[in-house]
Scaffold this active site. Structure first.
Site, short mmCIF file in Angstrom:
data_model
loop_
_atom_site.label_atom_id
_atom_site.label_comp_id
_atom_site.label_asym_id
_atom_site.label_seq_id
_atom_site.Cartn_x
_atom_site.Cartn_y
_atom_site.Cartn_z
N ARG A 1 -1.11 -0.67 -8.62
CA ARG A 1 -2.38 -0.51 -8.36
C ARG A 1 -2.59 1.19 -8.35
NH1 ARG A 1 -3.52 -1.24 -2.68
NH2 ARG A 1 -3.72 -3.33 -2.98
N ASP B 1 0.89 -1.28 0.07
CA ASP B 1 0.07 -0.01 -0.02
C ASP B 1 0.87 1.17 0.02
OD1 ASP B 1 -2.21 -1.55 0.38
OD2 ASP B 1 -2.62 -0.92 2.28
P1 FDA Z 1 -14.44 8.79 -5.12
O1 FDA Z 1 -14.16 8.94 -3.83
O2 FDA Z 1 -14.62 9.96 -6.28
O3 FDA Z 1 -16.01 7.86 -5.10
C1 FDA Z 1 -16.48 7.63 -6.23
C2 FDA Z 1 -18.00 6.77 -5.80
O4 FDA Z 1 -17.64 5.61 -5.25
C3 FDA Z 1 -18.69 7.79 -4.66
O5 FDA Z 1 -19.57 8.90 -5.17
C4 FDA Z 1 -19.36 6.79 -3.82
O6 FDA Z 1 -20.39 6.48 -4.59
C5 FDA Z 1 -18.54 5.71 -3.95
N1 FDA Z 1 -17.57 5.69 -2.89
C6 FDA Z 1 -16.33 5.78 -2.84
N2 FDA Z 1 -15.73 5.81 -1.22
C7 FDA Z 1 -16.61 5.30 -0.60
C8 FDA Z 1 -16.73 5.23 0.75
N3 FDA Z 1 -15.84 5.25 1.65
N4 FDA Z 1 -18.00 4.49 1.00
C9 FDA Z 1 -19.18 4.47 0.35
N5 FDA Z 1 -18.99 4.72 -1.15
C10 FDA Z 1 -18.00 5.44 -1.49
N6 FDA Z 1 -5.62 4.88 -1.02
C11 FDA Z 1 -4.36 5.27 -0.46
O7 FDA Z 1 -4.03 6.25 -0.45
N7 FDA Z 1 -3.43 4.16 -0.30
C12 FDA Z 1 -3.74 2.90 -0.83
O8 FDA Z 1 -2.88 1.92 -0.72
C13 FDA Z 1 -4.96 2.34 -0.99
N8 FDA Z 1 -5.40 1.35 -1.41
C14 FDA Z 1 -6.71 1.19 -1.93
C15 FDA Z 1 -6.90 -0.16 -2.66
C16 FDA Z 1 -7.93 -0.51 -3.07
C17 FDA Z 1 -8.39 -1.65 -3.86
C18 FDA Z 1 -9.10 0.66 -3.04
C19 FDA Z 1 -10.68 0.55 -3.85
C20 FDA Z 1 -8.57 1.93 -2.78
C21 FDA Z 1 -7.36 2.07 -2.21
N9 FDA Z 1 -7.24 3.39 -1.57
C22 FDA Z 1 -5.96 3.57 -1.22
C23 FDA Z 1 -8.12 4.28 -1.43
C24 FDA Z 1 -8.51 5.32 -2.47
O9 FDA Z 1 -7.18 6.43 -2.51
C25 FDA Z 1 -9.68 6.29 -2.21
O10 FDA Z 1 -9.43 7.07 -1.28
C26 FDA Z 1 -10.99 5.64 -2.29
O11 FDA Z 1 -10.92 4.43 -3.30
C27 FDA Z 1 -12.19 6.49 -2.67
O12 FDA Z 1 -11.84 7.06 -4.07
P2 FDA Z 1 -12.68 6.48 -5.30
O13 FDA Z 1 -11.69 6.32 -6.33
O14 FDA Z 1 -13.50 5.28 -4.97
O15 FDA Z 1 -13.20 7.75 -5.77
#
Ligand code: FDA
Length: 310
Positions: free
Chosen positions: A182, A132
């Site tokens: 990733r 991560d």
């Molecule tokens: P965004 O936040 O724009 O969300 C898009 C949509 O997804 C939202 O409108 C909502 O509908 C839904 N959604 C997103 N988050 C949600 C929540 N918490 N609860 C409910 N609905 C939600 N970060 C990091 O800094 N280091 C890392 O190593 C990782 N590793 C990692 C692994 C994996 C498999 C994932 C999916 C994510 C991470 N992250 C991470 C977290 C990442 O940086 C980010 O904070 C989250 O994925 C939220 O961003 P989105 O890309 O989903 O978009």
């Protein structure tokens, strides 16, 4: 950054809140939405059920900012046992680990030793380890750890964060090495000097970097790519790009967190995408859970409902 997001990210670093809130029954009820339980058994049961529905999984034992070598070694032992448990269960789950859980605050050499033990055990079991990415002060050390492990082990990948300006250069270097990457947006509180403050710019950076990771150079170098996001629009844009570039939909992964957009996870998998769900488990969930709330403050509604008995 919104006020609520900023408050929740600050709360994620509070030791007082961690001690005084995490043990409360309502908090434990609320966190269940994002994790199946605190033990590896609960994670394995969740993984089995996802595999039955055509999805892949990656397991993460929660913990970070480990402050003693003994605790870092304990985390390593846990991961090594988990690898054996995954193999014994006949599952193909991968692992995701945080460098500060494995002692990065105590020294890069200590963390390197823990990672080497875990990655060696994973190799023997035919598994794969994702590293991560944490707050920006850890990026150089995390890239260095990954680089040195990759010289010895092919089954190790790294997470990069689209919100950091530097990530464009980091991705170029990772592509040149044929790494497993990733891509995520980024979950920590970062200053505008280091990271795009506006969500729109983070989203565009995500698509730009995603296209590079799907591009001809990356494919030629043997890059493995996973898009860690729940953003369906960005996923669709990258899927369209991949299709236009003749990239097989099974050649890249869409990675999401357990409990978020469950129906979309199943729908994407049924439509032929390679979907991998990250299942977190463990008792050290407080800072991680605060970051999930910060991503979508509307989730505080679930916390409020958990205050009700039942
Ligand atoms: P965004 O936040 O724009 O969300 C898009 C949509 O997804 C939202 O409108 C909502 O509908 C839904 N959604 C997103 N988050 C949600 C929540 N918490 N609860 C409910 N609905 C939600 N970060 C990091 O800094 N280091 C890392 O190593 C990782 N590793 C990692 C692994 C994996 C498999 C994932 C999916 C994510 C991470 N992250 C991470 C977290 C990442 O940086 C980010 O904070 C989250 O994925 C939220 O961003 P989105 O890309 O989903 O978009």
């Amino acid at each position: 950054m919104g006020v609520m997001r900023s408050l929740l990210l600050r709360a994620s670093e509070s030791r007082w809140l961690r001690t005084n809130v995490a043990s409360r029954p309502f908090a434990r009820r609320a966190v269940r939405r994002f994790m199946p339980g605190e033990t590896v058994d609960t994670a394995l049961r969740a993984a089995e059920s996802l595999h039955d529905r055509g999805m892949l999984t990656v397991l993460a034992n929660l913990g970070e900012a480990t402050s003693s070598q003994a605790a870092a070694e304990q985390a390593t032992r846990h991961y090594c046992e988990a690898i054996d448990r995954i193999a014994a269960a006949g599952l193909a789950s991968e692992l995701s680990v945080k460098p500060t859980h494995l002692g990065l605050d105590l020294g890069q050499d200590i963390c390197h030793r823990q990672l080497t033990n875990i990655v060696t055990r994973a190799g023997a079991a035919g598994s794969f380890v994702w590293i991560d990415m944490e707050g920006s002060r850890y990026v150089d050390a995390t890239l260095a750890l990954h680089g040195s492990l990759r010289e010895q082990f092919p089954h190790v990948g790294i997470c990069v964060q689209a919100y950091l300006y530097r990530t464009a250069d980091d991705v170029a270097a990772l592509i040149a090495r044929g790494a497993a990457v990733r891509l995520v947006k980024g979950a920590y509180a970062e200053p505008p000097a280091l990271a795009f403050p506006r969500k729109k710019d983070v989203d565009e950076a995500f698509v730009r970097l995603g296209k590079r990771l799907l591009g001809g150079d990356a494919r030629q170098a043997g890059v493995r790519v996973g898009f860690g996001t729940h953003d369906l629009q960005l996923i669709a844009r990258l899927q369209d790009f991949a299709e236009g570039a003749g990239v097989d939909p099974r050649a890249y992964e869409i990675q999401m967190l357990y409990g978020i957009r469950r129906q979309d996870q199943a729908r994407l998998a049924a439509a032929g995408a390679r979907v991998r769900v990250l299942i977190s488990y463990g008792s050290e969930w407080f800072p991680w859970y605060m970051r999930r709330l910060a991503e979508r403050p509307a989730n505080l509604g679930f916390v409020a409902r958990s205050l009700l008995p039942g």
